[in-house]
Design a protein around this motif. Structure first.
Motif, PDB file in Angstrom:
ATOM      1  N   HIS A 204       0.873  -1.172   0.000  1.00  0.00           N
ATOM      2  CA  HIS A 204       0.000   0.000   0.000  1.00  0.00           C
ATOM      3  C   HIS A 204       0.912   1.224   0.000  1.00  0.00           C
ATOM      4  CE1 HIS A 204      -4.098   1.607   1.674  1.00  0.00           C
ATOM      5  NE2 HIS A 204      -3.623   2.375   0.701  1.00  0.00           N
ATOM      6  N   ALA A 205       1.219   1.718  -1.183  1.00  0.00           N
ATOM      7  CA  ALA A 205       2.273   2.722  -1.343  1.00  0.00           C
ATOM      8  C   ALA A 205       1.879   4.105  -0.846  1.00  0.00           C
ATOM      9  CB  ALA A 205       2.696   2.788  -2.807  1.00  0.00           C
ATOM     10  N   SER A 206       0.616   4.489  -0.982  1.00  0.00           N
ATOM     11  CA  SER A 206       0.137   5.771  -0.485  1.00  0.00           C
ATOM     12  C   SER A 206      -1.343   5.620  -0.174  1.00  0.00           C
ATOM     13  CB  SER A 206       0.367   6.883  -1.519  1.00  0.00           C
ATOM     14  OG  SER A 206      -0.425   6.668  -2.670  1.00  0.00           O
ATOM     15  N   TYR A 207      -1.983   6.703   0.294  1.00  0.00           N
ATOM     16  CA  TYR A 207      -3.350   6.551   0.778  1.00  0.00           C
ATOM     17  C   TYR A 207      -4.284   5.953  -0.268  1.00  0.00           C
ATOM     18  CZ  TYR A 207      -7.774   7.449   3.064  1.00  0.00           C
ATOM     19  OH  TYR A 207      -9.006   7.278   3.640  1.00  0.00           O
ATOM     20  N   TYR A 208      -4.171   6.413  -1.520  1.00  0.00           N
ATOM     21  CA  TYR A 208      -5.090   5.961  -2.555  1.00  0.00           C
ATOM     22  C   TYR A 208      -4.539   4.816  -3.402  1.00  0.00           C
ATOM     23  CZ  TYR A 208      -6.991  10.606  -1.543  1.00  0.00           C
ATOM     24  OH  TYR A 208      -7.498  11.710  -0.920  1.00  0.00           O
ATOM     25  N   ASP A 209      -3.278   4.485  -3.254  1.00  0.00           N
ATOM     26  CA  ASP A 209      -2.601   3.611  -4.216  1.00  0.00           C
ATOM     27  C   ASP A 209      -2.090   2.308  -3.610  1.00  0.00           C
ATOM     28  OD1 ASP A 209      -2.887   5.700  -6.118  1.00  0.00           O
ATOM     29  OD2 ASP A 209      -1.091   6.663  -5.322  1.00  0.00           O
ATOM     30  N   PHE A 210      -2.402   1.209  -4.292  1.00  0.00           N
ATOM     31  CA  PHE A 210      -1.882  -0.106  -3.959  1.00  0.00           C
ATOM     32  C   PHE A 210      -0.926  -0.542  -5.065  1.00  0.00           C
ATOM     33  CE2 PHE A 210      -5.891   0.201  -1.776  1.00  0.00           C
ATOM     34  CZ  PHE A 210      -5.721  -0.494  -0.582  1.00  0.00           C
ATOM     35  N   VAL A 211      -0.057  -1.476  -4.734  1.00  0.00           N
ATOM     36  CA  VAL A 211       0.843  -2.071  -5.726  1.00  0.00           C
ATOM     37  C   VAL A 211       0.856  -3.569  -5.478  1.00  0.00           C
ATOM     38  CG1 VAL A 211       3.172  -2.187  -6.670  1.00  0.00           C
ATOM     39  CG2 VAL A 211       2.310  -0.023  -5.752  1.00  0.00           C
ATOM     40  N   PHE A 212       0.685  -4.361  -6.528  1.00  0.00           N
ATOM     41  CA  PHE A 212       0.863  -5.801  -6.332  1.00  0.00           C
ATOM     42  C   PHE A 212       1.729  -6.375  -7.441  1.00  0.00           C
ATOM     43  CE2 PHE A 212      -3.278  -5.531  -8.546  1.00  0.00           C
ATOM     44  CZ  PHE A 212      -3.134  -6.460  -9.566  1.00  0.00           C
ATOM     45  N   LEU A 213       2.497  -7.393  -7.070  1.00  0.00           N
ATOM     46  CA  LEU A 213       3.377  -8.105  -7.987  1.00  0.00           C
ATOM     47  C   LEU A 213       2.840  -9.517  -8.133  1.00  0.00           C
ATOM     48  CD1 LEU A 213       6.784  -7.047  -6.364  1.00  0.00           C
ATOM     49  CD2 LEU A 213       5.358  -5.741  -7.954  1.00  0.00           C
ATOM     50  N   CYS A 214       2.854 -10.029  -9.348  1.00  0.00           N
ATOM     51  CA  CYS A 214       2.309 -11.364  -9.578  1.00  0.00           C
ATOM     52  C   CYS A 214       2.975 -11.991 -10.797  1.00  0.00           C
ATOM     53  CB  CYS A 214       0.792 -11.303  -9.762  1.00  0.00           C
ATOM     54  SG  CYS A 214       0.274 -10.423 -11.263  1.00  0.00           S
ATOM     55  N   PRO A 215       2.820 -13.307 -10.983  1.00  0.00           N
ATOM     56  CA  PRO A 215       3.346 -13.959 -12.187  1.00  0.00           C
ATOM     57  C   PRO A 215       2.676 -13.380 -13.431  1.00  0.00           C
ATOM     58  CG  PRO A 215       2.772 -15.581 -10.512  1.00  0.00           C
ATOM     59  CD  PRO A 215       2.224 -14.276 -10.050  1.00  0.00           C
ATOM     60  N   PRO A 216       3.414 -13.182 -14.513  1.00  0.00           N
ATOM     61  CA  PRO A 216       2.833 -12.580 -15.734  1.00  0.00           C
ATOM     62  C   PRO A 216       1.606 -13.311 -16.255  1.00  0.00           C
ATOM     63  CG  PRO A 216       5.222 -12.611 -15.884  1.00  0.00           C
ATOM     64  CD  PRO A 216       4.868 -13.398 -14.653  1.00  0.00           C
ATOM     65  N   ASP A 217       1.586 -14.640 -16.154  1.00  0.00           N
ATOM     66  CA  ASP A 217       0.465 -15.390 -16.713  1.00  0.00           C
ATOM     67  C   ASP A 217      -0.804 -15.289 -15.858  1.00  0.00           C
ATOM     68  OD1 ASP A 217       1.583 -16.876 -14.635  1.00  0.00           O
ATOM     69  OD2 ASP A 217       1.110 -18.796 -15.552  1.00  0.00           O
ATOM     70  N   LYS A 218      -0.707 -14.675 -14.675  1.00  0.00           N
ATOM     71  CA  LYS A 218      -1.877 -14.511 -13.806  1.00  0.00           C
ATOM     72  C   LYS A 218      -2.399 -13.073 -13.811  1.00  0.00           C
ATOM     73  CE  LYS A 218      -1.752 -18.724 -11.977  1.00  0.00           C
ATOM     74  NZ  LYS A 218      -0.420 -19.190 -12.272  1.00  0.00           N
ATOM     75  N   ALA A 219      -1.656 -12.153 -14.389  1.00  0.00           N
ATOM     76  CA  ALA A 219      -1.966 -10.730 -14.259  1.00  0.00           C
ATOM     77  C   ALA A 219      -3.327 -10.356 -14.849  1.00  0.00           C
ATOM     78  CB  ALA A 219      -0.867  -9.893 -14.901  1.00  0.00           C
ATOM     79  N   GLU A 220      -3.613 -10.799 -16.066  1.00  0.00           N
ATOM     80  CA  GLU A 220      -4.864 -10.391 -16.713  1.00  0.00           C
ATOM     81  C   GLU A 220      -6.073 -10.916 -15.961  1.00  0.00           C
ATOM     82  OE1 GLU A 220      -7.037 -10.324 -21.101  1.00  0.00           O
ATOM     83  OE2 GLU A 220      -5.061 -11.265 -20.860  1.00  0.00           O
ATOM     84  N   ALA A 221      -6.042 -12.188 -15.582  1.00  0.00           N
ATOM     85  CA  ALA A 221      -7.169 -12.769 -14.848  1.00  0.00           C
ATOM     86  C   ALA A 221      -7.350 -12.076 -13.505  1.00  0.00           C
ATOM     87  CB  ALA A 221      -6.944 -14.267 -14.644  1.00  0.00           C
ATOM     88  N   LEU A 222      -6.248 -11.748 -12.855  1.00  0.00           N
ATOM     89  CA  LEU A 222      -6.312 -11.095 -11.553  1.00  0.00           C
ATOM     90  C   LEU A 222      -6.902  -9.689 -11.673  1.00  0.00           C
ATOM     91  CD1 LEU A 222      -5.689 -11.223  -8.550  1.00  0.00           C
ATOM     92  CD2 LEU A 222      -3.313 -10.630  -9.062  1.00  0.00           C
ATOM     93  N   CYS A 223      -6.427  -8.916 -12.639  1.00  0.00           N
ATOM     94  CA  CYS A 223      -6.943  -7.563 -12.834  1.00  0.00           C
ATOM     95  C   CYS A 223      -8.424  -7.583 -13.206  1.00  0.00           C
ATOM     96  CB  CYS A 223      -6.150  -6.840 -13.912  1.00  0.00           C
ATOM     97  SG  CYS A 223      -4.470  -6.392 -13.434  1.00  0.00           S
ATOM     98  N   SER A 224      -8.802  -8.502 -14.077  1.00  0.00           N
ATOM     99  CA  SER A 224     -10.191  -8.616 -14.500  1.00  0.00           C
ATOM    100  C   SER A 224     -11.099  -8.938 -13.324  1.00  0.00           C
ATOM    101  CB  SER A 224     -10.321  -9.690 -15.582  1.00  0.00           C
ATOM    102  OG  SER A 224     -11.665  -9.845 -15.978  1.00  0.00           O
ATOM    103  N   ARG A 225     -10.651  -9.861 -12.497  1.00  0.00           N
ATOM    104  CA  ARG A 225     -11.445 -10.259 -11.332  1.00  0.00           C
ATOM    105  C   ARG A 225     -11.563  -9.114 -10.320  1.00  0.00           C
ATOM    106  NH1 ARG A 225     -15.689 -12.276  -9.176  1.00  0.00           N
ATOM    107  NH2 ARG A 225     -15.384 -13.142  -7.102  1.00  0.00           N
TER     108      ARG A 225
END
Length: 306
Positions: A204-225
């Motif tokens: 949680h980098a700042s009040y409004y902003d989160f950052v997450f790291l994940c495997p490339p092949d999971k990124a699209e499904a994760l963002c969509s969900r």
């Protein structure tokens, strides 16, 4: 209270002795003899430090440590191994699994106490966690990204921003704004646990902003969900009149009527599989461009780039 301690040991005599000693020193102490239960307890209790025995049935201390290090809410908690094993190889295994210290049985209570205090102090100085969600803060996010880049790992970094949070806080107050962020952090954790399977990192980098790291092949499904869940659940944080209107209407401190959109979740992700990135700063600048494209949709959305 000096801090919250979780002790994991299958020997009741040692467990109780350490518990009573630390309670006398004004620590809140939680105990368990079960390695599997320990992981669940660590996530719910959120201790300042964990004392972990290496030799346990079913799930040993090394396995427990690795599981704790793979989970967002427990990965930064300092772990002291407490064990009868004295070999250098065993100590190396414990430290490589993510332990910060290693004490062999029998031990002196005063030494254990001194090490506990030292590691809690260092952890509090270095964690820089977010005050609302307890997630790793800006410095920890930067450190994790730079570590992965230095190791040559391929991953997707997604910067997530909640748009119109300022208007939400003005209308509903800081407390409800914090609850919305807390619910969002739990949503992130649940979806990452389902899809990233312990391979991710959430900060949680700042009040409004989160950052997450994940495997490339999971990124699209994760963002969509995440976008899908956010849109389906965000209505719970609004009054019925605002949900019906599809916008927020309130009076600002000057008494003027303000019309503001409902909050949106925008995600901008980048992957270093095809493009060399050397530092967190470079990665963040690239992600900012992806975030800008996601904002242009005018709704909750995500953009991923390679």
């Amino acid at each position: 209270m000096q801090g919250r301690i979780l002790i994991i040991d299958d020997e009741p005599e040692i467990l109780n002795a350490v518990k009573f000693y630390l309670e006398d020193e004004d620590f809140e102490v939680h105990v368990t003899t079960d390695g599997t239960r320990a992981v669940e307890l660590a996530e719910s209790v959120r201790p300042d430090l964990i004392i972990l025995d290496v030799m346990m049935p079913v799930l040993d201390g090394i396995q427990v440590c690795r599981q704790l290090r793979s989970r967002t809410r427990t990965r930064m908690i300092p772990i002291i191994f407490l064990t009868a094993r004295e070999s250098v190889e065993d100590k190396i295994r414990g430290l490589e699994a993510g332990g910060v210290d290693y004490i062999t049985k029998p031990f002196v209570n005063q030494e254990l106490l001194a090490r506990i205090k030292a590691h809690i102090r260092l952890s509090q100085e270095n964690l820089a966690g977010h005050p609302v969600t307890g997630l790793p803060g800006a410095s920890s996010v930067e450190e994790e990204v730079n570590r992965r880049l230095h190791e040559g790992r391929i991953f997707t970094a997604v910067f997530a921003e909640v748009e119109h949070m300022q208007e939400y806080r003005e209308a509903y107050g800081v407390s409800r704004g914090d609850r919305l962020l807390l619910q969002l952090s739990r949503m992130f954790e649940e979806e990452m646990e389902n899809l990233a399977r312990g391979e991710g990192f959430l900060g949680h980098a700042s009040y409004y902003d989160f950052v997450f790291l994940c495997p490339p092949d999971k990124a699209e499904a994760l963002c969509s969900r995440l976008v899908e869940r956010f849109e389906s659940e965000k209505g719970e944080f609004y009054l019925e009149q605002h949900r019906r209107r599809g916008e927020l209407v309130y009076y600002d401190y000057r008494g003027n009527t303000v019309h503001a959109p409902l909050v949106k979740l925008v995600l901008g992700g980048v992957c270093n599989s095809r493009r060399f990135v050397a530092t967190y700063t470079a990665l963040a600048e690239w992600s900012a461009q992806a975030l800008m494209k996601a904002r242009s949709y005018g709704r909750s959305a995500f953009v991923l780039e390679e």
